[in-house]
Design a protein around this motif. Structure first.
Motif, PDB file in Angstrom:
ATOM      1  N   GLU A 104      50.305  31.859  30.504  1.00  9.15           N
ATOM      2  CA  GLU A 104      51.034  33.098  30.798  1.00  9.15           C
ATOM      3  C   GLU A 104      50.033  34.217  30.987  1.00  9.15           C
ATOM      4  N   PHE A 105      50.185  34.988  32.064  1.00 14.02           N
ATOM      5  CA  PHE A 105      49.244  36.056  32.364  1.00 14.02           C
ATOM      6  C   PHE A 105      49.934  37.414  32.390  1.00 14.02           C
ATOM      7  N   ARG A 106      49.215  38.413  31.906  1.00 13.51           N
ATOM      8  CA  ARG A 106      49.633  39.792  32.126  1.00 13.51           C
ATOM      9  C   ARG A 106      49.201  40.209  33.526  1.00 13.51           C
ATOM     10  N   ARG A 107      50.010  41.039  34.137  1.00 19.25           N
ATOM     11  CA  ARG A 107      49.666  41.519  35.481  1.00 19.25           C
ATOM     12  C   ARG A 107      48.662  42.668  35.361  1.00 19.25           C
ATOM     13  N   PRO A 108      47.528  42.607  36.055  1.00 19.61           N
ATOM     14  CA  PRO A 108      46.544  43.688  35.954  1.00 19.61           C
ATOM     15  C   PRO A 108      46.974  44.912  36.756  1.00 19.61           C
ATOM     16  N   THR A 109      46.407  46.034  36.419  1.00 17.38           N
ATOM     17  CA  THR A 109      46.552  47.240  37.228  1.00 17.38           C
ATOM     18  C   THR A 109      45.454  47.238  38.277  1.00 17.38           C
ATOM     19  N   LEU A 110      45.838  47.144  39.538  1.00 15.29           N
ATOM     20  CA  LEU A 110      44.854  47.041  40.608  1.00 15.29           C
ATOM     21  C   LEU A 110      44.237  48.407  40.908  1.00 15.29           C
ATOM     22  N   GLU A 111      42.951  48.385  41.276  1.00 17.15           N
ATOM     23  CA  GLU A 111      42.208  49.610  41.532  1.00 17.15           C
ATOM     24  C   GLU A 111      41.682  49.609  42.964  1.00 17.15           C
ATOM     25  N   VAL A 112      41.967  50.680  43.699  1.00 19.46           N
ATOM     26  CA  VAL A 112      41.417  50.843  45.038  1.00 19.46           C
ATOM     27  C   VAL A 112      39.897  50.928  44.945  1.00 19.46           C
ATOM     28  N   GLY A 113      39.229  50.217  45.838  1.00 17.45           N
ATOM     29  CA  GLY A 113      37.779  50.207  45.848  1.00 17.45           C
ATOM     30  C   GLY A 113      37.157  49.096  45.036  1.00 17.45           C
ATOM     31  N   LYS A 114      37.965  48.349  44.303  1.00 15.53           N
ATOM     32  CA  LYS A 114      37.456  47.277  43.457  1.00 15.53           C
ATOM     33  C   LYS A 114      37.515  45.945  44.191  1.00 15.53           C
ATOM     34  N   SER A 115      36.545  45.069  43.889  1.00 15.88           N
ATOM     35  CA  SER A 115      36.480  43.743  44.499  1.00 15.88           C
ATOM     36  C   SER A 115      37.221  42.731  43.646  1.00 15.88           C
ATOM     37  N   TYR A 116      37.997  41.855  44.304  1.00  6.08           N
ATOM     38  CA  TYR A 116      38.787  40.858  43.593  1.00  6.08           C
ATOM     39  C   TYR A 116      38.608  39.473  44.220  1.00  6.08           C
ATOM     40  N   VAL A 117      38.698  38.464  43.370  1.00  2.00           N
ATOM     41  CA  VAL A 117      38.967  37.107  43.820  1.00  2.00           C
ATOM     42  C   VAL A 117      40.478  36.931  43.747  1.00  2.00           C
ATOM     43  N   ILE A 118      41.086  36.514  44.861  1.00  2.00           N
ATOM     44  CA  ILE A 118      42.541  36.398  44.952  1.00  2.00           C
ATOM     45  C   ILE A 118      42.881  34.915  45.052  1.00  2.00           C
ATOM     46  N   TRP A 119      43.568  34.383  44.043  1.00  2.00           N
ATOM     47  CA  TRP A 119      43.836  32.947  44.025  1.00  2.00           C
ATOM     48  C   TRP A 119      45.330  32.673  43.943  1.00  2.00           C
ATOM     49  N   ASN A 120      45.700  31.542  44.498  1.00  2.00           N
ATOM     50  CA  ASN A 120      47.111  31.182  44.605  1.00  2.00           C
ATOM     51  C   ASN A 120      47.619  30.620  43.292  1.00  2.00           C
ATOM     52  N   ARG A 121      48.754  31.116  42.848  1.00  2.00           N
ATOM     53  CA  ARG A 121      49.301  30.721  41.536  1.00  2.00           C
ATOM     54  C   ARG A 121      49.684  29.246  41.496  1.00  2.00           C
ATOM     55  N   HIS A 122      50.063  28.691  42.616  1.00  2.00           N
ATOM     56  CA  HIS A 122      50.479  27.288  42.670  1.00  2.00           C
ATOM     57  C   HIS A 122      49.289  26.341  42.775  1.00  2.00           C
ATOM     58  N   THR A 123      48.346  26.650  43.651  1.00  2.00           N
ATOM     59  CA  THR A 123      47.258  25.717  43.924  1.00  2.00           C
ATOM     60  C   THR A 123      46.016  25.975  43.098  1.00  2.00           C
ATOM     61  N   GLY A 124      45.869  27.189  42.561  1.00  2.00           N
ATOM     62  CA  GLY A 124      44.669  27.536  41.816  1.00  2.00           C
ATOM     63  C   GLY A 124      43.450  27.779  42.687  1.00  2.00           C
ATOM     64  N   ARG A 125      43.608  27.772  44.012  1.00  3.87           N
ATOM     65  CA  ARG A 125      42.486  27.940  44.925  1.00  3.87           C
ATOM     66  C   ARG A 125      42.398  29.377  45.433  1.00  3.87           C
ATOM     67  N   ALA A 126      41.190  29.760  45.804  1.00  7.78           N
ATOM     68  CA  ALA A 126      40.921  31.145  46.162  1.00  7.78           C
ATOM     69  C   ALA A 126      41.109  31.393  47.653  1.00  7.78           C
ATOM     70  N   MET A 127      41.512  32.626  47.990  1.00  2.89           N
ATOM     71  CA  MET A 127      41.573  33.080  49.371  1.00  2.89           C
ATOM     72  C   MET A 127      40.147  33.203  49.891  1.00  2.89           C
ATOM     73  N   ASP A 128      39.848  32.509  51.001  1.00  6.81           N
ATOM     74  CA  ASP A 128      38.469  32.317  51.434  1.00  6.81           C
ATOM     75  C   ASP A 128      38.315  32.712  52.910  1.00  6.81           C
ATOM     76  N   ALA A 129      37.347  33.583  53.185  1.00  2.00           N
ATOM     77  CA  ALA A 129      37.084  34.011  54.564  1.00  2.00           C
ATOM     78  C   ALA A 129      36.130  33.074  55.287  1.00  2.00           C
ATOM     79  N   GLY A 130      35.707  32.001  54.631  1.00  2.00           N
ATOM     80  CA  GLY A 130      34.898  30.990  55.296  1.00  2.00           C
ATOM     81  C   GLY A 130      33.505  31.466  55.641  1.00  2.00           C
ATOM     82  N   THR A 131      32.732  30.571  56.209  1.00  2.00           N
ATOM     83  CA  THR A 131      31.368  30.901  56.617  1.00  2.00           C
ATOM     84  C   THR A 131      31.163  30.779  58.120  1.00  2.00           C
ATOM     85  N   ALA A 132      32.068  30.083  58.799  1.00  2.00           N
ATOM     86  CA  ALA A 132      31.853  29.863  60.230  1.00  2.00           C
ATOM     87  C   ALA A 132      33.121  30.012  61.049  1.00  2.00           C
ATOM     88  N   GLN A 133      34.203  30.435  60.424  1.00  2.00           N
ATOM     89  CA  GLN A 133      35.442  30.550  61.181  1.00  2.00           C
ATOM     90  C   GLN A 133      36.093  31.902  60.893  1.00  2.00           C
TER      91      GLN A 133
END
Length: 532
Positions: free
Chosen positions: A268-297
């Motif tokens: 169980e997670f508490r929802r964080p207060t998001l901050e403009v200008g801050k860097s985040y890793v954004i991951w999917n609650r179902h798959t546990g995998r991160a949103m990825d901009a790739g290296t070549a696509q």
């Protein structure tokens, strides 16, 4: 664990763990004593929160063993690693099970344990109670539990609900036991009366049975698949203790955290207060995998978390209050997605988003112009699956969690030191050894250090090379053990501080000289290089 509520009891958590956490060295066991490829520092950084520590009572100290095989660590080294991790991450906790290994004198074992706790000053590192603490009570501490024997304080591992069929089970038998224990833990109503522990590990026995790796290469992928079938809001699963925790897909030595994420996402997670200008890793609650901009696509996909810049996104203010953009740290482009197409990080429209609260500490990422929500199509678990937008948010693959980046790839970090130690000369009771330190990172290291802990009876008398001095303060709880000539004995970690910068790819040598406790002994120091 920083976003898990304080009032959650540790028996109601889902905790990634390791079996035989320090068993990195097989010796002459032909693989039967080898259970992990990654050290404690990597395990803790990657999210492991249950450690299985096996202590041999010998010469007034605890040596870490797997059966007869010494694992090149002492108990003080284990505690130092935990201390360092919790000092840097005070919101976390570590559940540590200790048990006697390859020694039989119970009274001596208990006496040595009390020496570590009281004479050496380690008691303050622990949360010690007979009852299960809440996470708020345990944060910043190692929660003590023990078995074979119970040490007389802390949690008794025999009170836990444990599945540990380790002695040469068939694959089908072990898989059934893993699933049954998962169901037992999930079906138990909270608050539970005990903590559930589910060992994914097994050992066929020397010399003809299956090794721990033979089992792990099959059981780890099976267990991960079962865990990912579970909705992220299902009841907790307790401790999942794994061999080769970095190999969830059965591939050797991959430094992959998917198996760890499959467990930890069920909390169980508490929802964080998001901050403009801050860097985040954004991951999917179902798959546990991160949103990825790739290296070549140009497409934005999901991928196993690796801590690299393509998985970091900066939250920026959009054209109005409550409207945002997400900028890729790798490409500098904005996350955008048109209906019926795969998301990209190079778009110039459809790039404004509303970040709306969702269940269980997550968010829906709502495309402002199209009025649709970002998701993983059909909840695919595949690495490389593209992100799309749709109108249906009833499934947890429409839910995204925002967290800070954690570096699990130390060799790829801007500053990272690789260590090589070799003995270059040996007398009957003396040795000379050389450390070669190489900067494997991408930036010049202007400040670095080498921590050296010595095997019982070995001294470190002189040091030459690229260091400013041979001594700084010892680690907490380690008494001064220098003799009248200034040599260091086993209970002290010596810090050698670098006095010259190291450019990327550059190397330097540090020469150490000292004495041995007996002819033929190996100096074999335990060491870690770090950017200070």
């Amino acid at each position: 664990m920083s976003r898990v509520p304080d009032n959650v009891n540790i028996r109601d958590l889902s905790l990634p763990g390791t079996h035989e956490s320090c068993a990195l060295y097989e010796g002459s066991s032909a693989g039967f004593a080898h259970c992990q490829n990654r050290n404690l520092q990597w395990q803790l950084t990657a999210g492991v929160r249950f450690l299985d520590i096996r202590c041999r009572a010998i010469d007034g100290a605890f040596a870490i063993h797997h059966g007869p095989f010494y694992q090149q660590l002492m108990f003080g080294d284990v505690l130092s690693s935990c201390y360092d991790f919790l000092r840097k991450n005070p919101s976390e906790t570590i559940l540590m099970k200790i048990q006697q290994e390859y020694s039989e004198d119970r009274d001596e074992y208990l006496r040595i344990f009390r020496t570590y706790m009281d004479d050496k000053g380690w008691r303050s590192l622990f949360h010690i109670s007979r009852g299960y603490p809440s996470l708020g009570e345990a944060r910043g501490k190692v929660v003590l539990c023990s078995k074979y024997p119970w040490v007389g304080e802390g949690l008794d591992f025999d009170d836990f609900d444990v599945q540990d069929d380790y002695d040469d089970p068939t694959q089908d038998e072990k898989k059934k036991e893993i699933v049954d224990q998962l169901n037992n833990a999930s079906d138990a109503s909270a608050p539970r009366s005990s903590l559930y522990v589910n060992h994914v590990s097994a050992n066929g026995g020397f010399p003809w049975g299956w090794t721990p790796w033979s089992f792990a290469s099959r059981l780890n992928p099976f267990t991960k698949s079962v865990l990912y079938q579970a909705p992220a809001i299902r009841p907790r699963v307790g401790v999942i203790a794994m061999d080769y925790v970095d190999s969830p897909d059965g591939d050797w030595d991959t430094a992959d955290i998917d198996g760890i994420a499959a467990v930890s996402r069920l909390n169980e997670f508490r929802r964080p207060t998001l901050e403009v200008g801050k860097s985040y890793v954004i991951w999917n609650r179902h798959t546990g995998r991160a949103m990825d901009a790739g290296t070549a696509q140009s497409n934005v996909v999901q991928w196993t978390y690796d801590g690299l810049p393509q998985q970091c996104w900066t939250l920026e203010k959009g054209y109005a209050d409550g409207i945002y953009t997400l900028r890729s740290e790798r490409s500098g482009g904005l996350l955008s997605c048109k209906p019926g197409q795969t998301a990209t990080h190079q778009g110039h429209d459809y790039h404004f988003w509303q970040i709306r609260p969702a269940s269980n500490g997550g968010f829906h990422i709502h495309q402002d112009y199209a009025g649709l929500d970002l998701h993983i199509p059909r909840g695919s678990l595949d690495n490389g699956a593209g992100l799309e937008i749709d109108a249906n948010t009833q499934y947890d693959w429409y839910t995204w969690c925002f967290d800070e980046r954690v570096d699990i790839n130390q060799s790829d970090a801007p500053g990272s030191l690789d260590i090589d130690f070799r003995v270059v000369q040996r007398g009957d009771l003396t040795y000379q050894g050389v450390y070669t330190l190489t900067n494997t990172g991408s930036e010049t290291l202007t400040s670095w250090a080498l921590d050296v802990t010595l095997i019982e009876g070995v001294t470190l008398d002189t040091v030459k090379g690229a260091v400013a001095g041979a001594r700084t303060a010892p680690l907490p709880g380690d008494p001064q053990q220098a003799d009248d000539k200034g040599a260091f004995s086993r209970l002290e970690t010596v810090t050698l501080t670098g006095d010259q910068p190291l450019t990327p790819g550059g190397s330097t040598e540090v020469l150490c000289e000292g004495r041995l406790p007996q002819p033929g002994a190996e100096p074999a120091p335990w060491h870690i290089a770090r950017v200070s």
